[in-house]
Design a protein around this motif. Structure first.
Motif, PDB file in Angstrom:
ATOM      1  N   MET A  65       9.815 -14.379   1.144  1.00 44.59           N
ATOM      2  CA  MET A  65       9.069 -15.505   1.505  1.00 44.59           C
ATOM      3  C   MET A  65       7.909 -15.116   2.526  1.00 44.59           C
ATOM      4  SD  MET A  65      11.121 -18.026   0.435  1.00 44.59           S
ATOM      5  CE  MET A  65      10.655 -19.530   1.304  1.00 44.59           C
ATOM      6  N   SER A  66       7.161 -13.940   2.032  1.00 49.19           N
ATOM      7  CA  SER A  66       5.989 -13.498   2.900  1.00 49.19           C
ATOM      8  C   SER A  66       4.907 -14.546   2.803  1.00 49.19           C
ATOM      9  CB  SER A  66       5.717 -12.311   2.279  1.00 49.19           C
ATOM     10  OG  SER A  66       5.387 -12.229   0.997  1.00 49.19           O
ATOM     11  N   PHE A  67       4.951 -15.214   1.594  1.00 50.58           N
ATOM     12  CA  PHE A  67       3.720 -16.303   1.463  1.00 50.58           C
ATOM     13  C   PHE A  67       3.799 -17.489   2.306  1.00 50.58           C
ATOM     14  CE2 PHE A  67       4.010 -14.238  -2.681  1.00 50.58           C
ATOM     15  CZ  PHE A  67       2.931 -13.626  -2.714  1.00 50.58           C
ATOM     16  N   CYS A  68       5.324 -17.659   2.907  1.00 49.43           N
ATOM     17  CA  CYS A  68       5.321 -18.932   3.844  1.00 49.43           C
ATOM     18  C   CYS A  68       5.318 -18.620   5.152  1.00 49.43           C
ATOM     19  CB  CYS A  68       6.989 -19.381   3.465  1.00 49.43           C
ATOM     20  SG  CYS A  68       7.046 -19.842   1.721  1.00 49.43           S
ATOM     21  N   ALA A  69       4.667 -17.336   5.441  1.00 46.31           N
ATOM     22  CA  ALA A  69       4.700 -17.062   7.088  1.00 46.31           C
ATOM     23  C   ALA A  69       3.485 -17.853   7.690  1.00 46.31           C
ATOM     24  CB  ALA A  69       4.281 -15.595   7.141  1.00 46.31           C
ATOM     25  N   ASP A  70       3.412 -17.978   8.884  1.00 47.00           N
ATOM     26  CA  ASP A  70       2.443 -18.692   9.699  1.00 47.00           C
ATOM     27  C   ASP A  70       1.276 -17.901   9.645  1.00 47.00           C
ATOM     28  OD1 ASP A  70       4.520 -20.667  10.276  1.00 47.00           O
ATOM     29  OD2 ASP A  70       5.193 -19.560  12.049  1.00 47.00           O
ATOM     30  N   SER A  71       1.251 -16.744   9.629  1.00 44.70           N
ATOM     31  CA  SER A  71      -0.086 -15.959   9.878  1.00 44.70           C
ATOM     32  C   SER A  71       0.141 -14.564   9.265  1.00 44.70           C
ATOM     33  CB  SER A  71      -0.600 -15.871  11.279  1.00 44.70           C
ATOM     34  OG  SER A  71       0.219 -15.388  12.040  1.00 44.70           O
ATOM     35  N   PHE A  72      -0.921 -13.841   8.965  1.00 41.74           N
ATOM     36  CA  PHE A  72      -0.724 -12.236   8.771  1.00 41.74           C
ATOM     37  C   PHE A  72      -0.705 -11.390   9.853  1.00 41.74           C
ATOM     38  CE2 PHE A  72      -2.709 -13.772   4.612  1.00 41.74           C
ATOM     39  CZ  PHE A  72      -1.835 -13.203   3.786  1.00 41.74           C
ATOM     40  N   PRO A  73       0.061 -10.486   9.911  1.00 40.81           N
ATOM     41  CA  PRO A  73       0.236  -9.287  10.893  1.00 40.81           C
ATOM     42  C   PRO A  73      -0.778  -8.384  11.064  1.00 40.81           C
ATOM     43  CG  PRO A  73       1.697  -8.730   9.243  1.00 40.81           C
ATOM     44  CD  PRO A  73       0.993  -9.902   8.773  1.00 40.81           C
ATOM     45  N   PHE A  74      -2.089  -8.896  11.058  1.00 42.65           N
ATOM     46  CA  PHE A  74      -3.250  -7.917  11.095  1.00 42.65           C
ATOM     47  C   PHE A  74      -4.487  -8.875  11.641  1.00 42.65           C
ATOM     48  CE2 PHE A  74      -3.840  -9.548   6.938  1.00 42.65           C
ATOM     49  CZ  PHE A  74      -5.430 -10.056   6.728  1.00 42.65           C
ATOM     50  N   ILE A  75      -5.183  -8.189  12.251  1.00 41.37           N
ATOM     51  CA  ILE A  75      -6.479  -8.771  12.796  1.00 41.37           C
ATOM     52  C   ILE A  75      -7.735  -8.062  12.097  1.00 41.37           C
ATOM     53  CG2 ILE A  75      -5.530  -9.296  15.042  1.00 41.37           C
ATOM     54  CD1 ILE A  75      -7.127  -6.850  16.174  1.00 41.37           C
ATOM     55  N   ILE A  76      -8.917  -8.621  12.184  1.00 38.88           N
ATOM     56  CA  ILE A  76     -10.367  -8.179  11.544  1.00 38.88           C
ATOM     57  C   ILE A  76     -11.059  -7.770  12.493  1.00 38.88           C
ATOM     58  CG2 ILE A  76     -12.102  -8.504  10.063  1.00 38.88           C
ATOM     59  CD1 ILE A  76     -10.284 -10.632   8.246  1.00 38.88           C
ATOM     60  N   GLN A  77     -11.435  -6.515  12.858  1.00 40.23           N
ATOM     61  CA  GLN A  77     -12.531  -6.312  13.703  1.00 40.23           C
ATOM     62  C   GLN A  77     -13.490  -5.450  13.163  1.00 40.23           C
ATOM     63  OE1 GLN A  77     -10.200  -3.764  16.423  1.00 40.23           O
ATOM     64  NE2 GLN A  77      -9.460  -2.215  14.800  1.00 40.23           N
ATOM     65  N   ASN A  78     -14.305  -5.170  14.462  1.00 37.74           N
ATOM     66  CA  ASN A  78     -15.549  -4.313  13.883  1.00 37.74           C
ATOM     67  C   ASN A  78     -15.783  -3.259  14.695  1.00 37.74           C
ATOM     68  OD1 ASN A  78     -18.469  -4.107  12.965  1.00 37.74           O
ATOM     69  ND2 ASN A  78     -19.210  -4.739  14.752  1.00 37.74           N
ATOM     70  N   ARG A  79     -16.093  -2.103  14.127  1.00 39.96           N
ATOM     71  CA  ARG A  79     -16.074  -0.867  14.900  1.00 39.96           C
ATOM     72  C   ARG A  79     -17.411  -0.237  15.133  1.00 39.96           C
ATOM     73  NH1 ARG A  79     -11.048   1.440  15.496  1.00 39.96           N
ATOM     74  NH2 ARG A  79      -9.324   0.300  14.400  1.00 39.96           N
ATOM     75  N   GLU A  80     -18.634  -0.925  14.383  1.00 35.58           N
ATOM     76  CA  GLU A  80     -19.885  -0.346  14.388  1.00 35.58           C
ATOM     77  C   GLU A  80     -20.760  -1.181  15.095  1.00 35.58           C
ATOM     78  OE1 GLU A  80     -20.811   0.830  10.547  1.00 35.58           O
ATOM     79  OE2 GLU A  80     -19.440   2.134  10.181  1.00 35.58           O
ATOM     80  N   ALA A 128     -23.916  -1.914  14.299  1.00 38.58           N
ATOM     81  CA  ALA A 128     -24.601  -2.770  13.307  1.00 38.58           C
ATOM     82  C   ALA A 128     -23.848  -3.142  11.973  1.00 38.58           C
ATOM     83  CB  ALA A 128     -25.841  -1.906  12.918  1.00 38.58           C
ATOM     84  N   GLY A 129     -22.273  -3.231  12.286  1.00 41.18           N
ATOM     85  CA  GLY A 129     -21.457  -3.424  11.322  1.00 41.18           C
ATOM     86  C   GLY A 129     -21.355  -4.834  10.761  1.00 41.18           C
ATOM     87  N   GLN A 130     -21.575  -5.863  11.836  1.00 35.52           N
ATOM     88  CA  GLN A 130     -21.464  -7.155  11.047  1.00 35.52           C
ATOM     89  C   GLN A 130     -22.875  -7.525  10.939  1.00 35.52           C
ATOM     90  OE1 GLN A 130     -19.467 -10.218  13.778  1.00 35.52           O
ATOM     91  NE2 GLN A 130     -19.040  -8.766  15.214  1.00 35.52           N
ATOM     92  N   PHE A 131     -23.930  -7.153  11.399  1.00 32.44           N
ATOM     93  CA  PHE A 131     -25.242  -7.367  10.710  1.00 32.44           C
ATOM     94  C   PHE A 131     -25.384  -6.853   9.377  1.00 32.44           C
ATOM     95  CE2 PHE A 131     -29.874  -6.283   9.975  1.00 32.44           C
ATOM     96  CZ  PHE A 131     -30.378  -7.582  10.320  1.00 32.44           C
ATOM     97  N   SER A 188     -15.765  -4.363   7.428  1.00 32.20           N
ATOM     98  CA  SER A 188     -16.265  -3.845   6.060  1.00 32.20           C
ATOM     99  C   SER A 188     -15.206  -3.390   4.984  1.00 32.20           C
ATOM    100  CB  SER A 188     -17.081  -2.191   6.418  1.00 32.20           C
ATOM    101  OG  SER A 188     -16.131  -1.427   7.039  1.00 32.20           O
ATOM    102  N   SER A 189     -13.993  -3.131   5.564  1.00 35.71           N
ATOM    103  CA  SER A 189     -12.809  -2.656   4.692  1.00 35.71           C
ATOM    104  C   SER A 189     -12.572  -4.135   4.013  1.00 35.71           C
ATOM    105  CB  SER A 189     -11.635  -2.164   5.383  1.00 35.71           C
ATOM    106  OG  SER A 189     -10.765  -1.876   4.348  1.00 35.71           O
TER     107      SER A 189
END
Length: 279
Positions: A74-89, A91-94, A179-180
């Motif tokens: 039932m992984s498709f029925c979870a409330d949220s994914f167990p990961f976060i998205i972050q920026n490490r560089e 100028a990464g976001q730009f 970026s990933s």
């Protein structure tokens, strides 16, 4: 200055003509990309980051299907994914903003890109073939956009659900670089769009005599293996995802065989008419 007839154009003239078509293509992509760049909230929050939220339509549908068939996963029925998205560089976001806007510009401007490529090769076609240009542009664009939607609503969510929840140990947390994440979404969408152009590719290969319906039928088994390999490359390494991706590609392959047969049939009729006229 009037444009030279195709028979009077030298090799350098053809290169010059190609250069101007490429300039128009790049200009269109840049303009569309600039518009996308000006609306980051729509591009990222509403489109790119939507598949990493459980409210995404694909997860809702898969959750309902899991419940209907009584599946244990039932992984498709979870409330949220167990990961976060972050920026490490720094100028990464730009950088991601610029390149993602360019990709978005290419997708939006694709019909114009196809139109310019057609304009480049059309001088070498007959008047009857030129009349089919409108249908060619529409069909090519339709196939590409279908592939983009398939990649966005099928491949991307399946990939995120599998890779985002995969864990080798409870001591390791998933903190995914932007970026990933964006690279995965872009690759799935663009690759699917290109793969869905298979019937168009087969059409041209048949026209130049490199492919025949007999050839496509003879090597259907090899095509199946190639499709499965492509499915394994652009999807997570689970059988269900690979089958979901492989099915439409195999359908496109069968459609391509039919298209190749039609092209050969029309060319044969044309040759017979020419023989009758000369005799």
């Amino acid at each position: 200055m009037a444009k030279k007839d195709v028979n009077e154009m030298s090799f350098l003239d053809h290169l010059e003509d190609l250069r101007w078509h490429l300039i128009r293509i790049v200009t269109a992509v840049v303009i569309c990309g600039t518009v996308a760049f000006c609306f980051p909230s729509i591009l990222f929050d509403n489109i790119l980051f939507a598949p990493q939220k459980m409210t995404f339509p694909t997860y809702q549908w898969l959750c309902n299907m899991s419940q209907v068939f009584g599946m244990e996963d039932m992984s498709f029925c979870a409330d949220s994914f167990p990961f976060i998205i972050q920026n490490r560089e720094m100028a990464g976001q730009f950088s991601i903003h610029i390149w993602t806007s360019i990709y978005a510009g290419f997708i939006v401007a694709f019909p114009y890109v196809i139109y310019q490529l057609w304009k480049f090769i059309s001088p070498g076609l007959t008047s009857k073939e030129k009349k089919t240009s409108t249908g060619f542009i529409i069909i090519s664009s339709l196939l590409f956009f279908m592939g983009v939607l398939f990649g966005y609503y099928i491949i991307t969510p399946l990939s995120i659900n599998f890779l985002g929840t995969y864990s080798v140990s409870s001591d390791v947390s998933n903190e995914i670089d932007i970026s990933s994440y964006v690279g995965l979404v872009r690759a799935a969408v663009i690759a699917s769009g290109i793969i869905f152009e298979l019937p168009i590719l087969i059409y041209f290969l048949t026209k130049v005599g490199l492919v025949t319906p007999q050839f496509l039928r003879k090597y259907r088994k090899f095509a199946l293996v190639i499709v499965l390999i492509l499915s394994a490359i652009i999807t997570p390494p689970d059988i269900a995802s690979q089958i979901i991706v492989a099915i439409p590609v195999l359908v496109l392959y069968e459609v391509s065989i039919h298209i190749s047969r039609i092209v050969i049939k029309k060319d044969t009729k044309k040759q017979k008419k020419q023989v009758r006229k000369t005799s």
